[in-house]
Design an enzyme around this catalytic site. Sequence first.
Site, PDB file in Angstrom:
ATOM      1  N   TYR A  49      18.292  54.206  33.137  1.00 54.06           N
ATOM      2  CA  TYR A  49      18.802  55.381  33.488  1.00 54.06           C
ATOM      3  C   TYR A  49      18.480  55.834  35.010  1.00 54.06           C
ATOM      4  CZ  TYR A  49      21.828  57.652  29.916  1.00 54.06           C
ATOM      5  OH  TYR A  49      22.720  58.242  29.122  1.00 54.06           O
ATOM      6  N   GLU A  51      20.389  58.810  36.735  1.00 54.78           N
ATOM      7  CA  GLU A  51      21.127  59.934  36.949  1.00 54.78           C
ATOM      8  C   GLU A  51      20.690  60.431  38.437  1.00 54.78           C
ATOM      9  OE1 GLU A  51      21.508  62.835  34.017  1.00 54.78           O
ATOM     10  OE2 GLU A  51      22.737  61.504  32.660  1.00 54.78           O
ATOM     11  N   ASP A 195      44.454  54.881  47.949  1.00 50.68           N
ATOM     12  CA  ASP A 195      43.965  54.173  46.781  1.00 50.68           C
ATOM     13  C   ASP A 195      44.158  52.713  47.279  1.00 50.68           C
ATOM     14  OD1 ASP A 195      43.723  52.778  44.865  1.00 50.68           O
ATOM     15  OD2 ASP A 195      44.401  54.255  43.367  1.00 50.68           O
ATOM     16  N   THR A 221      38.842  49.658  43.495  1.00 53.92           N
ATOM     17  CA  THR A 221      37.959  49.152  42.280  1.00 53.92           C
ATOM     18  C   THR A 221      37.634  47.981  43.150  1.00 53.92           C
ATOM     19  OG1 THR A 221      40.356  47.947  41.834  1.00 53.92           O
ATOM     20  CG2 THR A 221      39.501  50.026  40.594  1.00 53.92           C
ATOM     21  N   LYS A 224      39.549  43.502  41.634  1.00 57.83           N
ATOM     22  CA  LYS A 224      40.891  42.922  41.934  1.00 57.83           C
ATOM     23  C   LYS A 224      40.554  41.732  42.946  1.00 57.83           C
ATOM     24  CE  LYS A 224      43.124  46.799  39.960  1.00 57.83           C
ATOM     25  NZ  LYS A 224      42.424  47.937  39.791  1.00 57.83           N
ATOM     26  N   ARG A 230      33.962  44.647  37.325  1.00 54.46           N
ATOM     27  CA  ARG A 230      34.942  45.599  36.876  1.00 54.46           C
ATOM     28  C   ARG A 230      34.172  47.144  37.443  1.00 54.46           C
ATOM     29  NH1 ARG A 230      39.338  45.413  34.301  1.00 54.46           N
ATOM     30  NH2 ARG A 230      38.949  43.560  34.492  1.00 54.46           N
TER      31      ARG A 230
END
Length: 410
Positions: A49, A51, A195, A221, A224, A230
């Site tokens: 974790y 955060e 984008d 992203t 691609k 991903r």
Amino acid sequence: MLGKIDPVISELIKGETRREKETVNLIASENYVSRAVLDAVGSLLTNKYAEGYPGKRYYDGCNIIDRIELIARQRLIKLFNADHANVQPHAGSQANMAVYLSVLKPQDTILGMDLAAGGHLTHGAKINFSGMVFNSVYYGVNRETEQLDYDEILRIAEETKPRMIVCGASSYPRIIDFKKFSEIAKKVGAYLCADIAHIAGLIAAGLHPSPVEHAEFVTGTTHKTLRGPRGGFILCQSRFASQVDRAIFPGIQGGPLVHVIAGKAVAFKEAMTRSFVSYQKKIISNSRYMACELAKRNYRIVTGGTDNHLILIDLRNKKITGIAAQQILGEAGITVNRNAIPFDPLPPNIASGIRVGTAAITTRGMGKKEIDRIINFIDEALSYQNNPSQLRLLRKRIKAFASQFPIHAR
Ligand code: DSN
């Protein structure tokens, strides 16, 4: 080990591995990562974790994670020559959401590309958060050229006075003029968010103009054309850095996926190599060649061609819908997605076209010779709409063809 603990999932993963090897993937938004990226994503970093951000975590034991995230960030900044990067977005959708929330208020107007014309759900579609939270208005493409019409976009922007303009697309095969978008945004006093999810790899390789110097915000992203795991990312001008970071955490996300961030870092390193630039060049030359050869076989190519990794095919003259073509090609072992064409008379779940892309087949080492064969396969498959036995035979041939090509980027 997985096979012992959970044979069901283990077998399903093996099945998916076989599927990826034995089929031809023409989905424009997919790709195959390298073994190195897979190693990072499949590592025990998934246990942690973290955060917060490097040096400001809400959990102890993050000193190594901090280094990984800083490396990922620095590499991304270098790759796109940006001021600030956030590598935590779980996907492109979260990247867009965080950018909007960083500077907009609910009900502010955003002007984005219509989903039906090639935009993305998160660019203001009414069924998406972007169209529910914000007053979304749209631009499309010109009916004649099927391309962006910057005079018309300016007219719509002047009429609707958006607080933010979103440019970028999911199924637009032409160069996007980010400079013109920025001039329009400046004229109407709007922020600009570009984008680049689809074309990030092309931009990183210098083969498509970059929006970084023109837009306050750039989202994308990693999976691609960029050929990473991903995930999503945000680039922004320094003056928006803390707002964007706060919008991701604690705004819309909790703990970042550290194993994915490590995979992103590896992919960014790979994207800085000369072989990555050659790979991106090959994606475009394959795509242009494919569009040309398809046109010779009387497939109508939307906009008449392509400048990037994708081709939009209008199937109306072939007397088959997008969904039917997707299904029959899928049965033959060629994976594509149905896609609306501009001004499509059919609803999007049926659609008049398909979208194909060359990023994945290029990773597998395919070139002109293989594209000729793939087009023959497509032609054959579409002619077997009522001939399941021929389709089964074709599937075997496509399986033998596809299996010759490795599915890991090297
Ligand atoms: N779903 C992606 C695509 O296929 O283009 C966009 O997020």
